[in-house]
Motif scaffolding. Structure first.
Motif, PDB file in Angstrom:
ATOM      1  N   THR A 312     -16.704  -0.746   0.909  1.00 38.62           N
ATOM      2  CA  THR A 312     -17.475  -1.825   0.286  1.00 38.62           C
ATOM      3  C   THR A 312     -16.969  -2.191  -1.106  1.00 38.62           C
ATOM      4  OG1 THR A 312     -19.064  -0.213  -0.587  1.00 38.62           O
ATOM      5  CG2 THR A 312     -19.540  -1.205   1.572  1.00 38.62           C
ATOM      6  N   ASP A 313     -16.028  -1.439  -1.637  1.00 37.68           N
ATOM      7  CA  ASP A 313     -15.532  -1.718  -2.991  1.00 37.68           C
ATOM      8  C   ASP A 313     -14.015  -1.833  -3.030  1.00 37.68           C
ATOM      9  OD1 ASP A 313     -15.005   0.882  -2.412  1.00 37.68           O
ATOM     10  OD2 ASP A 313     -15.777   1.708  -4.282  1.00 37.68           O
ATOM     11  N   ALA A 314     -13.454  -2.388  -1.991  1.00 39.53           N
ATOM     12  CA  ALA A 314     -12.002  -2.553  -1.941  1.00 39.53           C
ATOM     13  C   ALA A 314     -11.576  -3.714  -2.827  1.00 39.53           C
ATOM     14  CB  ALA A 314     -11.549  -2.790  -0.498  1.00 39.53           C
ATOM     15  N   LEU A 315     -10.403  -3.603  -3.435  1.00 41.33           N
ATOM     16  CA  LEU A 315      -9.831  -4.665  -4.254  1.00 41.33           C
ATOM     17  C   LEU A 315      -8.748  -5.358  -3.443  1.00 41.33           C
ATOM     18  CD1 LEU A 315      -9.498  -2.869  -7.715  1.00 41.33           C
ATOM     19  CD2 LEU A 315     -11.454  -4.105  -6.758  1.00 41.33           C
ATOM     20  N   ILE A 346       0.016  -1.118  -2.629  1.00 35.71           N
ATOM     21  CA  ILE A 346      -0.737  -1.880  -1.639  1.00 35.71           C
ATOM     22  C   ILE A 346      -1.221  -0.978  -0.520  1.00 35.71           C
ATOM     23  CG2 ILE A 346       0.625  -3.920  -2.185  1.00 35.71           C
ATOM     24  CD1 ILE A 346       1.978  -3.584   0.554  1.00 35.71           C
ATOM     25  N   GLY A 347      -2.254  -1.460   0.167  1.00 36.87           N
ATOM     26  CA  GLY A 347      -2.798  -0.754   1.318  1.00 36.87           C
ATOM     27  C   GLY A 347      -2.764  -1.644   2.546  1.00 36.87           C
ATOM     28  N   ILE A 348      -3.934  -1.873   3.115  1.00 40.86           N
ATOM     29  CA  ILE A 348      -4.034  -2.701   4.315  1.00 40.86           C
ATOM     30  C   ILE A 348      -3.743  -4.147   3.956  1.00 40.86           C
ATOM     31  CG2 ILE A 348      -5.592  -3.448   6.162  1.00 40.86           C
ATOM     32  CD1 ILE A 348      -7.105  -0.816   5.754  1.00 40.86           C
ATOM     33  N   ARG A 349      -2.989  -4.819   4.815  1.00 37.58           N
ATOM     34  CA  ARG A 349      -2.647  -6.207   4.543  1.00 37.58           C
ATOM     35  C   ARG A 349      -2.875  -7.054   5.779  1.00 37.58           C
ATOM     36  NH1 ARG A 349       3.382  -6.375   2.820  1.00 37.58           N
ATOM     37  NH2 ARG A 349       2.875  -8.592   2.738  1.00 37.58           N
ATOM     38  N   SER A 350      -3.132  -8.329   5.539  1.00 33.15           N
ATOM     39  CA  SER A 350      -3.269  -9.309   6.615  1.00 33.15           C
ATOM     40  C   SER A 350      -2.451 -10.523   6.221  1.00 33.15           C
ATOM     41  CB  SER A 350      -4.739  -9.685   6.836  1.00 33.15           C
ATOM     42  OG  SER A 350      -5.254 -10.372   5.708  1.00 33.15           O
ATOM     43  N   ASP A 351      -2.595 -11.604   7.000  1.00 30.58           N
ATOM     44  CA  ASP A 351      -1.817 -12.798   6.682  1.00 30.58           C
ATOM     45  C   ASP A 351      -2.348 -13.524   5.451  1.00 30.58           C
ATOM     46  OD1 ASP A 351      -4.165 -13.402   7.951  1.00 30.58           O
ATOM     47  OD2 ASP A 351      -3.376 -15.160   9.005  1.00 30.58           O
ATOM     48  N   ILE A 356      -5.184  -3.789  -2.761  1.00 28.99           N
ATOM     49  CA  ILE A 356      -4.503  -3.136  -3.875  1.00 28.99           C
ATOM     50  C   ILE A 356      -5.188  -1.789  -4.100  1.00 28.99           C
ATOM     51  CG2 ILE A 356      -3.838  -3.289  -6.291  1.00 28.99           C
ATOM     52  CD1 ILE A 356      -2.505  -5.373  -4.497  1.00 28.99           C
ATOM     53  N   THR A 357      -4.434  -0.725  -3.917  1.00 30.97           N
ATOM     54  CA  THR A 357      -4.997   0.616  -4.064  1.00 30.97           C
ATOM     55  C   THR A 357      -4.794   1.193  -5.460  1.00 30.97           C
ATOM     56  OG1 THR A 357      -2.947   1.611  -3.233  1.00 30.97           O
ATOM     57  CG2 THR A 357      -4.656   1.085  -1.608  1.00 30.97           C
ATOM     58  N   ASP A 358      -3.880   0.630  -6.239  1.00 26.57           N
ATOM     59  CA  ASP A 358      -3.639   1.140  -7.591  1.00 26.57           C
ATOM     60  C   ASP A 358      -2.940   0.055  -8.409  1.00 26.57           C
ATOM     61  OD1 ASP A 358      -3.591   3.046  -9.668  1.00 26.57           O
ATOM     62  OD2 ASP A 358      -1.506   3.536  -9.205  1.00 26.57           O
TER      63      ASP A 358
END
Length: 387
Positions: A312-315, A346-351, A356-358
């Motif tokens: 719920t707090d992903a950037l 970076i972490g999970i990506r889509s189109d 951004i993990t850090d």
């Protein structure tokens, strides 16, 4: 004569003021033209540094060191995305291949001509069903001959046992007769096993592939005749990045999209390779789908999505804001009206978006347009936009 010279001098004296007045007029006109050109240049084609020069002494909106002030220059307008917490499903997207649950190439183990062929291409068969047979006349003749030898050796062994009981022969003589019988029986089993290879049967229930063999075709050991595949269920092979390996569990449900039909199915993970591929740094995973209606065919290409949880707090930032580099990734941020680059992970990506993990925090302004036009330290004018 004197009178004419006096008249000429008087005439020249009268013309001199007129010539001087003409030159003055031309000079005035030239200056007016230059002034007009300078006015047009300053009015319609101002210098890029005009604001900087004019803003040094209390120009409009020109504080010292600010935009338009000393060293301020023009500010490039850019669109920025303000980083904020968002809901993110931890979903891993991968590509996979469909495999038959069991698949085998049917080959001949003997040399000879095919005497019968029971292969119906593309049709299902049951386990143990005869597929084809090879001429086995020689093997059958050898078996009959060996059976006669066994009968002879059995009679000899019976007589030798009787003589041994009456102590007419030694134990060694009896053992030689018994050994002949045992050897002949072993040879018979070998011949029977060889004969069984002449009759090729389905090792499991499945669907037959295509074949080029016909009755009368001469085959050698290793000759491929057809294929047999079990397509209910099917296996789905795919791999996830190594950093997600610890999050994958047996029993996880994966969503599968058939590349050909765009239809979606659900499969369940049943096996995980214990080792990460040292070349691709990915974790091989295998799922199973029932495939009751033959929706998926072995060899097909599919897209796989594996849900690993929800945050719920992903950037996240727009995809176009992330710049790939040789050493990783970076983004351009706006701080105090200037562009400042930042290294990120970076972490999970889509189109559309990338996690951004850090490297970023809530409230950071990330540039998403004009990235090619700005350099570190350039003054920019931020225009916030929504994702």
């Amino acid at each position: 004569m004197q009178t004419q010279e006096q008249e000429r001098e008087a005439l020249e004296t009268a013309e001199a003021p007129a010539g001087k007045s003409h030159r003055v007029l031309w000079i005035v006109l030239a200056l007016a033209l230059v002034a007009g050109l300078v006015f047009v240049k300053m009015k319609y084609f101002p210098s890029p540094n005009a604001d900087a020069k004019g803003g040094g002494k209390g120009g409009a909106g020109a504080g010292k060191g600010g935009p338009g002030g000393k060293g301020g220059g023009q500010r490039l307008p850019v669109q920025v995305y303000v980083v904020k917490p968002t809901n993110l499903s931890d979903e891993v997207a991968a590509t996979g291949s469909v495999l038959a649950d069991e698949s085998v190439v049917i080959k001949s183990e003997l040399s000879g001509k095919i005497t019968s062929l029971n292969i119906r291409e593309g049709q299902p068969v049951s386990k143990g069903q005869l597929l084809f047979s090879i001429n086995a006349d020689e093997a059958q003749a050898a078996i009959r001959k060996q059976q006669y030898n066994i009968q002879l050796f059995r009679d000899q062994e019976r007589r030798q046992r009787t003589l041994l009981d009456k102590e007419y022969i030694s134990a060694q003589e009896y053992e030689q007769a018994n050994n002949q019988l045992q050897t002949a029986q072993a040879d018979l089993k070998a011949l029977q096993a060889s004969l069984a290879k002449a009759y090729v049967r389905a090792p499991f229930s499945g669907v037959l592939g295509l074949t080029t063999a016909t009755v009368g075709t001469y085959v050698s050991p290793g000759t491929e005749i057809t294929t047999l595949s079990r397509v209910r269920p099917v296996k789905i092979d795919f791999a996830v990045p190594g950093r997600f390996a610890a999050n994958v569990r047996v029993g996880d449900v994966v969503s599968i999209t058939d590349e050909g039909t765009n239809k979606k199915y659900e499969a369940k993970v049943y096996a995980i390779d214990p080792q990460i591929d040292p070349v691709s740094r990915t974790q091989p995973v295998r799922a199973r789908y029932a495939n009751q209606n033959n929706e998926l065919r072995p060899g097909a290409f599919v897209k796989v999505n594996l849900q690993l949880g929800e945050s719920t707090d992903a950037l996240q930032v727009p995809t176009e804001s992330v710049i790939p580099e040789a050493s990783g990734y970076s983004v351009y941020t706006v701080q105090k009206g200037k562009m400042v680059p930042k290294k990120v992970k970076i972490g999970i990506r889509s189109d559309k978006v990338i996690q951004i993990t850090d490297g970023l925090a809530v409230g950071d302004s990330v540039i998403r347009t004009g990235i090619l036009q700005v350099k570190p330290g350039d003054a920019v004018k931020a225009q916030p936009t929504s994702r």
